[in-house]
Design a protein around this motif. Structure first.
Motif, PDB file in Angstrom:
ATOM      1  N   VAL A   2     -50.606  58.673 -29.298  1.00 42.05           N
ATOM      2  CA  VAL A   2     -50.026  59.554 -30.315  1.00 42.05           C
ATOM      3  C   VAL A   2     -50.396  61.006 -30.027  1.00 42.05           C
ATOM      4  N   HIS A   3     -51.646  61.242 -29.655  1.00 42.19           N
ATOM      5  CA  HIS A   3     -52.072  62.607 -29.335  1.00 42.19           C
ATOM      6  C   HIS A   3     -51.344  63.150 -28.097  1.00 42.19           C
ATOM      7  N   ILE A   4     -51.179  62.316 -27.084  1.00 34.30           N
ATOM      8  CA  ILE A   4     -50.451  62.744 -25.884  1.00 34.30           C
ATOM      9  C   ILE A   4     -49.029  63.137 -26.249  1.00 34.30           C
ATOM     10  N   ARG A   5     -48.390  62.318 -27.076  1.00 33.35           N
ATOM     11  CA  ARG A   5     -47.022  62.628 -27.490  1.00 33.35           C
ATOM     12  C   ARG A   5     -46.962  63.959 -28.238  1.00 33.35           C
ATOM     13  N   LYS A   6     -47.944  64.193 -29.103  1.00 26.39           N
ATOM     14  CA  LYS A   6     -47.955  65.430 -29.865  1.00 26.39           C
ATOM     15  C   LYS A   6     -48.207  66.643 -28.969  1.00 26.39           C
ATOM     16  N   ILE A   7     -49.098  66.501 -27.991  1.00 27.34           N
ATOM     17  CA  ILE A   7     -49.353  67.593 -27.046  1.00 27.34           C
ATOM     18  C   ILE A   7     -48.078  67.923 -26.277  1.00 27.34           C
ATOM     19  N   ARG A   8     -47.397  66.878 -25.826  1.00 24.47           N
ATOM     20  CA  ARG A   8     -46.145  67.100 -25.089  1.00 24.47           C
ATOM     21  C   ARG A   8     -45.118  67.822 -25.946  1.00 24.47           C
TER      22      ARG A   8
END
Length: 233
Positions: free
Chosen positions: A202-208
């Protein structure tokens, strides 16, 4: 040494009281609120270091409360929810939460996550108060300032939560190295990874979403299928 202050926000008195007992046992000072409105009022009056925030509450729920807190503060927010569906986790983290636990939760696990978030937040504050020469990581037009906890894409300032920032720095400072979800979680959260935990993804998706023009075809954070993530520029 001044005690760190934790705000517990939950409409269930039993949960507020239980979490308070454990936090006080670890030496923290605690404040309690039973809804988002009470929480925001307390945040105006008290110098709070971390918020434990329930999702489902009357008057003002945890999602709206989290959004309001993020308008003015980068303090760590750990969200709690009685629902276990991934959509709740994704929604909570997209609103700016740093971590998430489903109810019923293990109180000792919550305390471990509180300690982890506070360590990371104190590290950020330490960097931001120092007056040393700026420390930066540059990847093409992505500029990461380690001392001030700022991220710029070209001339545009991108707002990151402390957890998002730590994940980005981990990948950026180790360009070319592939980090598994377990590697990222244990490096950033400083605790053992739980197999069913989707927080890292979820954090990776938000960073992207924040730094990629097309998150589905990312320029910076690449997915190595079946292995993990990397920045290789």
């Amino acid at each position: 040494m001044e005690k760190e202050r934790i705000l517990i926000v939950d409409d269930e008195k039993e949960i507020r009281d239980l979490v308070e007992i454990y936090l006080k046992g670890e030496g923290y000072e605690t404040f309690k609120a039973e809804n988002g409105i009470e929480a925001l009022n307390l945040l105006e009056e008290k110098d709070i270091d971390l918020v434990i925030l329930d999702v489902m509450m009357p008057k003002m729920d945890g999602i709206k409360t989290c959004l309001k807190i993020r308008e003015n503060s980068e303090m760590p927010i750990i969200m709690l929810s009685a629902k276990s569906e991934d959509i709740d986790k994704i929604l909570g983290l997209n609103m700016g939460a740093d971590d998430y636990l489903s109810k019923p939760f293990n109180t000792l696990e919550l305390i471990a996550r509180v300690k982890s978030q506070l360590r990371r937040y104190k590290k950020f504050n330490k960097f931001s108060k120092e007056e040393d020469t700026s420390l930066e990581v540059n990847i093409e037009d992505l500029n990461i300032k380690l001392d001030t906890h700022e991220v710029f894409l070209g001339e545009e300032f991108i707002k990151f939560t402390p957890t998002e920032f730590d994940i980005l720095v981990l990948l950026a400072k180790n360009r070319g190295k592939v980090f598994s979800i377990v590697n990222i979680y244990e490096s950033v959260w400083k605790q053992e990874y739980l197999e069913s935990d989707n927080t890292v993804m979820v954090h990776i998706r938000k960073i992207r979403e924040k730094i990629e023009e097309n998150p589905r075809n990312p320029r910076f954070i690449k997915t190595v299928w079946g292995v993990g993530y990397k920045i290789d520029k």
